[in-house]
Design a protein around this motif. Structure first.
Motif, PDB file in Angstrom:
ATOM      1  N   GLU A   1     -19.598   0.883 -14.209  1.00 28.58           N
ATOM      2  CA  GLU A   1     -18.517   0.398 -15.055  1.00 28.58           C
ATOM      3  C   GLU A   1     -17.306  -0.005 -14.217  1.00 28.58           C
ATOM      4  O   GLU A   1     -16.827   0.763 -13.383  1.00 28.58           O
ATOM      5  CB  GLU A   1     -18.112   1.491 -16.056  1.00 28.58           C
ATOM      6  CG  GLU A   1     -16.981   1.095 -16.975  1.00 28.58           C
ATOM      7  CD  GLU A   1     -17.312  -0.142 -17.781  1.00 28.58           C
ATOM      8  OE1 GLU A   1     -16.589  -1.139 -17.634  1.00 28.58           O
ATOM      9  OE2 GLU A   1     -18.301  -0.111 -18.525  1.00 28.58           O
TER      10      GLU A   1
ATOM     11  N   TYR B   1     -14.425  -1.286 -15.659  1.00 29.94           N
ATOM     12  CA  TYR B   1     -13.192  -1.141 -16.421  1.00 29.94           C
ATOM     13  C   TYR B   1     -13.227   0.200 -17.173  1.00 29.94           C
ATOM     14  O   TYR B   1     -13.541   1.222 -16.586  1.00 29.94           O
ATOM     15  CB  TYR B   1     -13.028  -2.325 -17.382  1.00 29.94           C
ATOM     16  CG  TYR B   1     -13.061  -3.656 -16.684  1.00 29.94           C
ATOM     17  CD1 TYR B   1     -11.950  -4.128 -15.994  1.00 29.94           C
ATOM     18  CD2 TYR B   1     -14.202  -4.462 -16.700  1.00 29.94           C
ATOM     19  CE1 TYR B   1     -11.967  -5.349 -15.329  1.00 29.94           C
ATOM     20  CE2 TYR B   1     -14.227  -5.677 -16.037  1.00 29.94           C
ATOM     21  CZ  TYR B   1     -13.113  -6.112 -15.357  1.00 29.94           C
ATOM     22  OH  TYR B   1     -13.142  -7.310 -14.702  1.00 29.94           O
ATOM     23  N   GLU B   2     -12.891   0.175 -18.446  1.00 37.41           N
ATOM     24  CA  GLU B   2     -12.949   1.375 -19.275  1.00 37.41           C
ATOM     25  C   GLU B   2     -13.490   0.984 -20.644  1.00 37.41           C
ATOM     26  O   GLU B   2     -13.302  -0.149 -21.089  1.00 37.41           O
ATOM     27  CB  GLU B   2     -11.556   1.999 -19.440  1.00 37.41           C
ATOM     28  CG  GLU B   2     -10.925   2.504 -18.163  1.00 37.41           C
ATOM     29  CD  GLU B   2     -11.568   3.785 -17.659  1.00 37.41           C
ATOM     30  OE1 GLU B   2     -12.306   4.418 -18.453  1.00 37.41           O
ATOM     31  OE2 GLU B   2     -11.338   4.150 -16.499  1.00 37.41           O
ATOM     32  N   HIS B   3     -14.139   1.905 -21.307  1.00 36.51           N
ATOM     33  CA  HIS B   3     -14.645   1.656 -22.655  1.00 36.51           C
ATOM     34  C   HIS B   3     -13.546   1.947 -23.682  1.00 36.51           C
ATOM     35  O   HIS B   3     -13.644   2.862 -24.484  1.00 36.51           O
ATOM     36  CB  HIS B   3     -15.887   2.517 -22.932  1.00 36.51           C
ATOM     37  CG  HIS B   3     -17.111   1.996 -22.264  1.00 36.51           C
ATOM     38  ND1 HIS B   3     -18.011   2.805 -21.608  1.00 36.51           N
ATOM     39  CD2 HIS B   3     -17.587   0.735 -22.134  1.00 36.51           C
ATOM     40  CE1 HIS B   3     -18.984   2.073 -21.114  1.00 36.51           C
ATOM     41  NE2 HIS B   3     -18.744   0.812 -21.420  1.00 36.51           N
TER      42      HIS B   3
ATOM     43  N   GLY C   1     -15.259  -3.224 -21.583  1.00 34.04           N
ATOM     44  CA  GLY C   1     -16.012  -2.716 -20.443  1.00 34.04           C
ATOM     45  C   GLY C   1     -17.008  -3.721 -19.939  1.00 34.04           C
ATOM     46  O   GLY C   1     -17.340  -4.696 -20.612  1.00 34.04           O
TER      47      GLY C   1
END
Length: 330
Positions: free
Chosen positions: A28, A30-32, A68
């Motif tokens: 990943e 980025y972030e979810h 994400g």
């Protein structure tokens, strides 16, 4: 020799380079975060166009997104709530003490929606179903449905996006029918009564707002939605599909509204030459001729006006899209 050295060096490090690139797509980046898809316009709100329907609800589907670079791994239930505080802050920042211009929070008599929306594992988008019932709504008020994504402090199953405009949605609700919308008004002339042969006052466009399936209203003369007393100067236009006539009226006797003719309307449809899937629907209202009194601009004298001419609106409709509100190029 130097050239051979560089070639050998490239083939030695290439596997490591390509391996690193592949790993970037498995981890990943980025972030979810969870957010709405409700981009703001230059007024700080997100206009949504919902078809007006008599005696039945109109549905709007608001996308809720998981961000994400990898798929969402879990089933999550995203909680959604009203957000009056953000609406209050927007009103003050934009209009200060002009409370008559404030956006109004849409009351629960006009809509229903669930308190949460479920996003399945492996999916990045879910749709929040909002049902609207616009019966008796007065669009002289500017209605906003303010929503926010609630933090999941109990389970920590998801994280709302840290940017406030992503985790919140300020939906400017705009019901529409076949005759509402922005009309070109260059050929609609407003005269001081008794001076109809003089220079007219002209607006570039005029907005027609929904009342019901076949009726809209607009503001008389130069009145617009920035007037504090705009509610007093509504002119209703009822479109009769059988006769092609438009009946004009007012519900305010102080306005002393008089219509001297029965306007007619025509609807012309043509496919776009360069984009053959695009339908151009033009509505023209001709033969407008009415007078009214502006009794509130001045405490000393009343102003009487005559309004004559025609207005026209073009809608561009993508025939490849089945949903009417999405098919129209607003």
């Amino acid at each position: 020799m130097k050239k051979i050295y560089y070639i050998v060096l490239f083939f030695m490090v290439a596997p490591f380079l390509f391996s690193a690139c592949n790993d970037e797509w498995t981890e990943e980046q980025y972030e979810h975060f969870v957010s709405f898809k409700a981009p703001l316009n230059d007024l700080g709100v997100s206009p949504i166009y919902v078809s007006y329907k008599t005696d039945e609800v109109s549905n709007y589907k608001l996308p809720v997104i998981v961000s994400g670079s990898t798929p969402n791994p879990d089933d999550i239930s995203v909680k959604v709530a009203l957000d009056p505080d953000t609406l209050e802050a927007l009103n003050y920042e934009r209009f200060q003490n002009r409370t008559d211009l404030y956006y109004q929070q849409l009351t629960d008599s006009y809509f229903t929606m669930p308190s949460s929306v479920n996003i399945k594992a492996g999916e990045d988008v879910a749709l929040l179903n909002i049902d609207f019932n616009f019966e008796n709504i007065d669009l002289a008020d500017k209605w906003i449905l303010p929503l926010t994504i609630v933090d999941d402090t109990e389970n920590g199953a998801y994280t709302p996006h840290p940017r406030k405009h992503y985790k919140r949605a300020l939906l400017r609700v705009m019901p529409f029918n076949d005759y509402s919308g922005a009309y070109g008004a260059a050929n609609l002339k407003t005269y001081i009564k008794g001076s109809e042969n003089g220079a007219p006052i002209v607006k570039s466009n005029i907005q027609l707002y929904v009342v019901d399936d076949h009726t809209v209203f607009f503001y008389a003369g130069m009145v617009d939605e920035d007037r504090m007393d705009r509610h007093n100067y509504k002119v209703y236009a009822e479109f009769d599909q059988e006769t092609g006539e438009v009946r004009l009226s007012s519900d305010n006797p102080d306005m002393e509204f008089q219509s001297y003719s029965t306007p007619t309307f025509i609807v012309d449809e043509q496919m776009d030459v360069t984009r053959p899937y695009l339908l151009k629907r033009t509505t023209i209202v001709e033969g407008i001729d009415f007078s009214f009194k502006d009794y509130s601009t001045s405490d000393v004298v009343d102003f009487e006006f005559t309004v004559r001419g025609q207005i026209a609106m073009e809608r561009r409709i993508n025939t490849q899209i089945p949903d009417e509100d999405q098919a129209i190029e607003w």
